[in-house]
Design a protein around this motif. Structure first.
Motif, PDB file in Angstrom:
ATOM      1  N   LEU A 167      -5.865  -6.401   5.168  1.00 28.55           N
ATOM      2  CA  LEU A 167      -5.977  -4.963   4.900  1.00 28.55           C
ATOM      3  C   LEU A 167      -5.377  -4.602   3.547  1.00 28.55           C
ATOM      4  CD1 LEU A 167      -6.657  -2.062   5.831  1.00 28.55           C
ATOM      5  CD2 LEU A 167      -4.365  -1.981   6.845  1.00 28.55           C
ATOM      6  N   THR A 168      -4.173  -5.074   3.275  1.00 31.21           N
ATOM      7  CA  THR A 168      -3.512  -4.679   2.020  1.00 31.21           C
ATOM      8  C   THR A 168      -4.253  -5.247   0.804  1.00 31.21           C
ATOM      9  OG1 THR A 168      -1.973  -6.566   2.183  1.00 31.21           O
ATOM     10  CG2 THR A 168      -1.266  -4.465   3.123  1.00 31.21           C
ATOM     11  N   ALA A 169      -4.849  -6.454   0.943  1.00 27.38           N
ATOM     12  CA  ALA A 169      -5.583  -7.039  -0.177  1.00 27.38           C
ATOM     13  C   ALA A 169      -6.839  -6.240  -0.498  1.00 27.38           C
ATOM     14  CB  ALA A 169      -5.946  -8.489   0.137  1.00 27.38           C
ATOM     15  N   ALA A 170      -7.442  -5.636   0.508  1.00 26.52           N
ATOM     16  CA  ALA A 170      -8.686  -4.885   0.297  1.00 26.52           C
ATOM     17  C   ALA A 170      -8.431  -3.376   0.181  1.00 26.52           C
ATOM     18  CB  ALA A 170      -9.644  -5.150   1.459  1.00 26.52           C
ATOM     19  N   TRP A 171      -7.182  -2.961   0.174  1.00 34.15           N
ATOM     20  CA  TRP A 171      -6.857  -1.539   0.255  1.00 34.15           C
ATOM     21  C   TRP A 171      -7.455  -0.735  -0.899  1.00 34.15           C
ATOM     22  CZ3 TRP A 171      -5.691   1.536   3.951  1.00 34.15           C
ATOM     23  CH2 TRP A 171      -5.135   2.790   3.704  1.00 34.15           C
ATOM     24  N   GLN A 172      -7.370  -1.241  -2.086  1.00 36.62           N
ATOM     25  CA  GLN A 172      -7.909  -0.498  -3.224  1.00 36.62           C
ATOM     26  C   GLN A 172      -9.407  -0.258  -3.070  1.00 36.62           C
ATOM     27  OE1 GLN A 172      -7.051  -2.228  -7.035  1.00 36.62           O
ATOM     28  NE2 GLN A 172      -8.060  -0.608  -8.187  1.00 36.62           N
ATOM     29  N   ALA A 173     -10.138  -1.284  -2.656  1.00 33.44           N
ATOM     30  CA  ALA A 173     -11.582  -1.129  -2.455  1.00 33.44           C
ATOM     31  C   ALA A 173     -11.865  -0.165  -1.309  1.00 33.44           C
ATOM     32  CB  ALA A 173     -12.217  -2.488  -2.172  1.00 33.44           C
TER      33      ALA A 173
ATOM     34  N   ILE B 201       0.829  -1.207   0.000  1.00 29.77           N
ATOM     35  CA  ILE B 201       0.000   0.000   0.000  1.00 29.77           C
ATOM     36  C   ILE B 201       0.866   1.262   0.000  1.00 29.77           C
ATOM     37  CG2 ILE B 201      -1.880  -1.207   1.146  1.00 29.77           C
ATOM     38  CD1 ILE B 201      -1.204   0.306   3.711  1.00 29.77           C
ATOM     39  N   GLY B 202       2.166   1.093  -0.213  1.00 27.54           N
ATOM     40  CA  GLY B 202       3.063   2.241  -0.329  1.00 27.54           C
ATOM     41  C   GLY B 202       3.319   2.963   0.973  1.00 27.54           C
ATOM     42  N   ALA B 203       3.252   2.260   2.104  1.00 24.41           N
ATOM     43  CA  ALA B 203       3.458   2.890   3.411  1.00 24.41           C
ATOM     44  C   ALA B 203       4.570   2.161   4.159  1.00 24.41           C
ATOM     45  CB  ALA B 203       2.173   2.866   4.237  1.00 24.41           C
ATOM     46  N   THR B 204       5.244   2.909   5.007  1.00 19.57           N
ATOM     47  CA  THR B 204       6.299   2.330   5.843  1.00 19.57           C
ATOM     48  C   THR B 204       6.007   2.637   7.312  1.00 19.57           C
ATOM     49  OG1 THR B 204       7.638   4.346   5.619  1.00 19.57           O
ATOM     50  CG2 THR B 204       8.046   2.578   4.038  1.00 19.57           C
ATOM     51  N   PRO B 205       6.433   1.772   8.221  1.00 15.62           N
ATOM     52  CA  PRO B 205       6.181   2.017   9.650  1.00 15.62           C
ATOM     53  C   PRO B 205       7.075   3.129  10.193  1.00 15.62           C
ATOM     54  CG  PRO B 205       7.451   0.003   9.343  1.00 15.62           C
ATOM     55  CD  PRO B 205       7.063   0.469   7.976  1.00 15.62           C
ATOM     56  N   GLU B 206       6.457   4.055  10.899  1.00 11.10           N
ATOM     57  CA  GLU B 206       7.200   5.137  11.540  1.00 11.10           C
ATOM     58  C   GLU B 206       7.247   4.977  13.052  1.00 11.10           C
ATOM     59  OE1 GLU B 206       5.487   8.828  10.255  1.00 11.10           O
ATOM     60  OE2 GLU B 206       6.601   8.801   8.358  1.00 11.10           O
TER      61      GLU B 206
ATOM     62  N   TRP C 169     -13.820   5.024   0.765  1.00 15.07           N
ATOM     63  CA  TRP C 169     -13.691   5.977   1.854  1.00 15.07           C
ATOM     64  C   TRP C 169     -12.655   7.075   1.597  1.00 15.07           C
ATOM     65  CZ3 TRP C 169     -17.562   5.380   5.045  1.00 15.07           C
ATOM     66  CH2 TRP C 169     -18.089   4.107   5.253  1.00 15.07           C
ATOM     67  N   GLY C 170     -11.924   6.982   0.500  1.00 14.87           N
ATOM     68  CA  GLY C 170     -10.877   7.949   0.226  1.00 14.87           C
ATOM     69  C   GLY C 170      -9.541   7.463   0.793  1.00 14.87           C
ATOM     70  N   LYS C 171      -8.481   8.150   0.421  1.00 14.29           N
ATOM     71  CA  LYS C 171      -7.141   7.713   0.813  1.00 14.29           C
ATOM     72  C   LYS C 171      -6.726   8.190   2.207  1.00 14.29           C
ATOM     73  CE  LYS C 171      -5.369   7.333  -3.896  1.00 14.29           C
ATOM     74  NZ  LYS C 171      -4.313   7.737  -4.854  1.00 14.29           N
ATOM     75  N   ASP C 172      -7.513   9.096   2.775  1.00 13.35           N
ATOM     76  CA  ASP C 172      -7.140   9.641   4.088  1.00 13.35           C
ATOM     77  C   ASP C 172      -7.726   8.769   5.195  1.00 13.35           C
ATOM     78  OD1 ASP C 172      -6.105  11.193   6.045  1.00 13.35           O
ATOM     79  OD2 ASP C 172      -7.334  12.971   5.643  1.00 13.35           O
ATOM     80  N   ILE C 173      -7.155   7.579   5.352  1.00 10.15           N
ATOM     81  CA  ILE C 173      -7.596   6.650   6.390  1.00 10.15           C
ATOM     82  C   ILE C 173      -6.766   6.902   7.646  1.00 10.15           C
ATOM     83  CG2 ILE C 173      -7.977   4.240   7.002  1.00 10.15           C
ATOM     84  CD1 ILE C 173      -9.617   5.188   4.596  1.00 10.15           C
ATOM     85  N   GLU C 174      -7.435   7.258   8.735  1.00 10.11           N
ATOM     86  CA  GLU C 174      -6.728   7.615   9.957  1.00 10.11           C
ATOM     87  C   GLU C 174      -6.431   6.417  10.858  1.00 10.11           C
ATOM     88  OE1 GLU C 174      -9.348  10.427  11.758  1.00 10.11           O
ATOM     89  OE2 GLU C 174      -8.507  12.123  10.627  1.00 10.11           O
ATOM     90  N   TYR C 175      -7.298   5.404  10.798  1.00 10.16           N
ATOM     91  CA  TYR C 175      -7.211   4.333  11.785  1.00 10.16           C
ATOM     92  C   TYR C 175      -7.718   3.036  11.180  1.00 10.16           C
ATOM     93  CZ  TYR C 175      -8.146   1.871  16.242  1.00 10.16           C
ATOM     94  OH  TYR C 175      -8.165   0.975  17.280  1.00 10.16           O
ATOM     95  N   ALA C 176      -7.021   1.940  11.501  1.00 11.06           N
ATOM     96  CA  ALA C 176      -7.477   0.618  11.071  1.00 11.06           C
ATOM     97  C   ALA C 176      -7.314  -0.344  12.240  1.00 11.06           C
ATOM     98  CB  ALA C 176      -6.687   0.134   9.866  1.00 11.06           C
TER      99      ALA C 176
END
Length: 250
Positions: free
Chosen positions: A206-212, A163-168, A217-224
């Motif tokens: 989560l990553t498998a369903a990320w596109q859907a 999903i193009g994200a890295t842990p911070e 809901w848009g790309k600005d997901i704050e919490y999962a």
């Protein structure tokens, strides 16, 4: 004995030997006490990026006792290893009045808690975080879990890459539940590990369903929240409540 010439000769020879040994010892003692053998130089190489003369003077010089011959090299090594950033030190004598020191520094991977750093090998150490030349990820966890947290950090790097994200931020709670803050701003609750596949499976849903998810809901997901047995729940920006669990692919 006094009438035995052989015994007298042996006694005389023994006294001569003792006299010579005493002279050698006295001469050696006199020699090692000469000012020319007072330690005057410390040569440092290796990982010296965070090491400077004031630090060495404050942390080490006052702990060095003796001269070239009598200085305790093991004590000197321990003094150098107590300096910030130093993981290991090797110390040797250099004729006639110097010490050569080779330093191995910790390689920081991230911060740990409020006042420590953790190395790429999962070792905790204390150093001035103001000397860091880049922002590092943050880690935290119960005592003795640094290596486990570092290992999971590398897992999370791989698992969230789709999903193009890295842990911070990676946190292991006192109850051994995992929380990750990603570079896209999303906080992810993964919960406790039930078995060796728990975290990987939850992340994969989560990553498998990320596109859907982002299409809806848009790309600005704050919490999962991935702690559900067969899905997950999310909160997007502007939403008041966490949504109902979203079914993802197992």
């Amino acid at each position: 004995m006094w009438n035995n010439v052989r015994q007298l000769n042996l006694a005389t020879s023994a006294l001569h030997v003792l006299f010579v040994v005493a002279l050698v010892l006295a001469g050696g003692l006199w020699l090692v006490q000469r000012p020319s053998f007072t330690l005057r130089e410390i040569r440092i190489d290796g990982d010296t990026e965070h090491i400077n003369a004031p630090t060495v003077r404050a942390s080490v010089v006052g702990k060095l006792k003796g001269n070239f011959f009598t200085v305790d090299l093991d004590a000197a090594r321990q003094a150098f290893e107590q300096m910030p950033w130093v993981r290991h030190a090797s110390v040797r004598r250099v004729w006639p009045n110097a010490l050569a020191v080779t330093l191995e520094a910790y390689k920081p991977l991230g911060t740990w808690g409020s006042d420590q750093l953790v190395s790429v090998d999962g070792e905790l150490f204390t150093a001035n975080q103001g000397e860091l030349d880049q922002d590092l990820p943050s880690f935290d966890g119960p005592d003795g879990t640094a290596q486990e947290v570092v290992a999971r950090y590398h897992d999370f790097q791989k698992w969230f890459a789709p999903i193009g994200a890295t842990p911070e931020d990676v946190t292991l709670s006192p109850r051994y539940a995992w929380t990750v803050k990603l570079s896209n701003g999303m906080q992810v609750e993964l919960g406790r590990e039930r078995n060796s596949d728990t975290l990987a499976d939850r992340t994969r849903r989560l990553t498998a369903a990320w596109q859907a998810v982002t299409q809806r809901w848009g790309k600005d997901i704050e919490y999962a929240d991935l702690r559900y047995p067969n899905g997950f729940a999310i909160r997007a920006a502007g939403m008041r409540f966490i949504s109902e669990p979203v079914k993802g692919k197992k």
